[in-house]
Motif scaffolding. Structure first.
Motif, short mmCIF file in Angstrom:
data_model
loop_
_atom_site.label_atom_id
_atom_site.label_comp_id
_atom_site.label_asym_id
_atom_site.label_seq_id
_atom_site.Cartn_x
_atom_site.Cartn_y
_atom_site.Cartn_z
N ALA A 262 0.83 -1.06 -0.17
CA ALA A 262 0.26 -0.26 0.12
C ALA A 262 0.98 1.23 -0.20
O ALA A 262 0.55 2.06 -0.31
CB ALA A 262 -1.12 0.16 1.44
N TYR A 263 2.13 1.35 0.87
CA TYR A 263 3.07 2.86 1.02
C TYR A 263 3.51 2.35 -0.31
O TYR A 263 3.39 3.52 -1.03
CB TYR A 263 3.45 1.58 1.27
CG TYR A 263 5.20 3.43 1.99
CD1 TYR A 263 4.81 4.01 2.43
CD2 TYR A 263 5.90 2.98 1.21
CE1 TYR A 263 6.36 5.02 2.48
CE2 TYR A 263 7.61 3.94 0.84
CZ TYR A 263 7.42 4.85 1.59
OH TYR A 263 7.97 5.93 2.57
N SER A 264 4.05 1.24 -1.05
CA SER A 264 4.46 1.75 -2.11
C SER A 264 3.53 2.25 -3.82
O SER A 264 3.82 2.75 -4.44
CB SER A 264 4.93 0.55 -2.99
OG SER A 264 6.42 -0.14 -2.13
N LEU A 265 2.22 1.60 -3.54
CA LEU A 265 1.50 1.91 -4.23
C LEU A 265 0.87 3.72 -4.54
O LEU A 265 1.30 4.04 -5.43
CB LEU A 265 0.27 0.64 -4.04
CG LEU A 265 0.03 -0.29 -4.71
CD1 LEU A 265 -0.89 -0.52 -4.19
CD2 LEU A 265 0.56 -0.13 -6.46
N THR A 266 1.15 4.27 -2.81
CA THR A 266 0.55 5.07 -3.07
C THR A 266 1.75 6.54 -3.34
O THR A 266 1.47 7.45 -3.86
CB THR A 266 0.39 5.66 -1.62
OG1 THR A 266 -0.62 4.63 -1.24
CG2 THR A 266 -0.27 7.28 -1.08
N ALA A 302 -0.79 3.70 3.18
CA ALA A 302 -0.93 4.74 2.63
C ALA A 302 -0.25 6.00 3.80
O ALA A 302 -0.01 7.22 3.28
CB ALA A 302 -2.07 4.59 1.65
N VAL A 303 -0.60 5.37 5.03
CA VAL A 303 -0.95 6.75 6.08
C VAL A 303 0.58 7.49 5.71
O VAL A 303 1.24 7.88 6.25
CB VAL A 303 -1.71 6.27 6.85
CG1 VAL A 303 -1.58 7.33 8.33
CG2 VAL A 303 -3.60 6.23 6.99
N ARG A 304 1.13 5.82 6.43
CA ARG A 304 3.30 6.27 6.45
C ARG A 304 3.54 7.11 5.22
O ARG A 304 4.27 7.43 5.73
CB ARG A 304 3.82 4.92 6.61
CG ARG A 304 4.51 4.88 6.74
CD ARG A 304 5.98 3.92 5.78
NE ARG A 304 5.08 2.38 5.68
CZ ARG A 304 5.86 1.32 5.20
NH1 ARG A 304 7.12 1.64 4.71
NH2 ARG A 304 5.04 0.26 5.58
N TYR A 305 3.36 6.53 4.02
CA TYR A 305 3.42 7.74 3.14
C TYR A 305 3.10 9.15 3.59
O TYR A 305 3.20 9.79 3.13
CB TYR A 305 2.86 7.85 1.47
CG TYR A 305 3.62 8.71 0.47
CD1 TYR A 305 5.16 8.47 0.15
CD2 TYR A 305 2.62 8.88 0.15
CE1 TYR A 305 5.25 9.52 -0.61
CE2 TYR A 305 3.23 10.36 -0.64
CZ TYR A 305 3.88 10.64 -1.09
OH TYR A 305 4.48 11.54 -1.96
#
Length: 318
Positions: A262-266, A302-305
């Motif tokens: 999710a992080y990489s996608l975002t 995604a929140v992490r990003y």
């Protein structure tokens, strides 16, 4: 011994061939019909993910019959599923209301947002020759709404809200023929909804000359939709900003997706957005301001990003 070395070498080569495929993360992205601009966006996102991650994330685009289907498929999909839909449908699915009544599922509560994509933007387009510059001027004119689409339903709703329901002649022409019909005078205008700049509006403005109507503050309030501004110069001959309404659209997944993916996608989406905007201007309308359209929780990855980049998130989104 030599035979053993040959086997070992063959085994190592086999592993070397297999390893790159093991490093790939494969994602299914379900968007819209192949004829829709949103399907084109999905293809662009797929290409951007491959380029931005150097092939580590491979996105396969699936055609969809609409946002409701996208949400419904959450029930049978896993952690590799990404789909697009207006946030309002996610809210209805979780509550088991409207088109989701009697079709509820615990998996709907696991839906999490990733990032906003271009909004469905209302365009009320009239020919320059019609002389129409406001909604009141539509009285007695022949307007094409189309059939079955969000734009058609929304357009009919606005005509009713603004007291024009029985005062406008509705054309029996397919929306795909809107521009030719406008050119030859069959219609005075048409209503379309999609990302901006809209291809059919670009064509009409360049070939015929059009005016895209702006909504007043009271009209926007009555519509119960989000306000959106289309900057001056977006369409040929457009000297002023257009104030209209929109239906936000967001890319979602579920808690079944791992945080790193999710992080990489975002991260890749936002980093590649500017490049996508060079080939398709609708990406230029996406910015941090659209984050406010995300209702409910965003995926932790995604929140992490967003935290890393200093985005302002609401408590509900976290």
């Amino acid at each position: 011994m030599k035979h053993m070395k040959k086997i070992s070498l063959a085994a190592m080569m086999s592993v070397a061939v297999i390893m790159p495929s093991l490093a790939e993360t494969r994602i299914t992205y379900k968007s819209a019909k192949t004829t829709s601009s949103y399907y084109q966006m999905a293809v662009q996102i797929s290409e951007a993910m491959k380029a931005g991650t150097e092939g580590e994330i491979i996105v396969t685009v699936e055609e969809s019959q609409g946002s409701v289907q996208n949400v419904m498929e959450v029930r049978a999909r896993g952690g590799d599923y990404v789909f697009t839909t207006p946030p309002a449908l996610v809210r209805l699915a979780k509550a088991g209301k409207a088109m989701f009544e009697g079709k509820g599922d615990p998996k709907f509560n696991e839906i999490r947002a990733l990032f906003p994509i271009p909004s469905l933007t209302m365009h009320f387009v009239v020919s320059s020759e019609s002389g129409v510059t406001s909604f009141a001027g539509l009285e007695g004119k022949k307007i094409l709404l189309g059939k079955g689409s969000f734009g058609a339903k929304e357009g009919a709703k606005y005509l009713k809200l603004f007291g024009l329901e029985s005062k406008v002649e509705l054309a029996n022409v397919e929306l795909s023929n809107a521009v030719p019909a406008l050119k030859n005078g069959q219609i005075d205008g048409f209503v379309t909804a999609g990302s901006w700049p809209a291809p059919n509006v670009i064509e009409a403005a360049a070939s015929t000359g059009v005016h895209v109507l702006s909504l007043s503050n009271d009209q926007i309030k009555a519509s119960k939709r989000s306000e959106l501004t289309i900057p001056a110069g977006t369409y040929a001959g457009q000297e002023n900003d257009i104030t209209t309404t929109s239906l936000p659209v967001v890319a979602y997944t579920t808690t079944a997706m791992d945080d790193d993916t999710a992080y990489s996608l975002t991260k890749t989406y936002w980093e590649q957005k500017e490049k996508m905007g060079v080939s398709a201007a609708w990406w230029n309308g996406v910015d941090k301001g659209l984050m406010a359209n995300i209702e409910g929780q965003i995926h932790p990855g995604a929140v992490r990003y967003y935290v890393e980049k200093g985005y302002s998130l609401t408590d509900a989104q976290k």
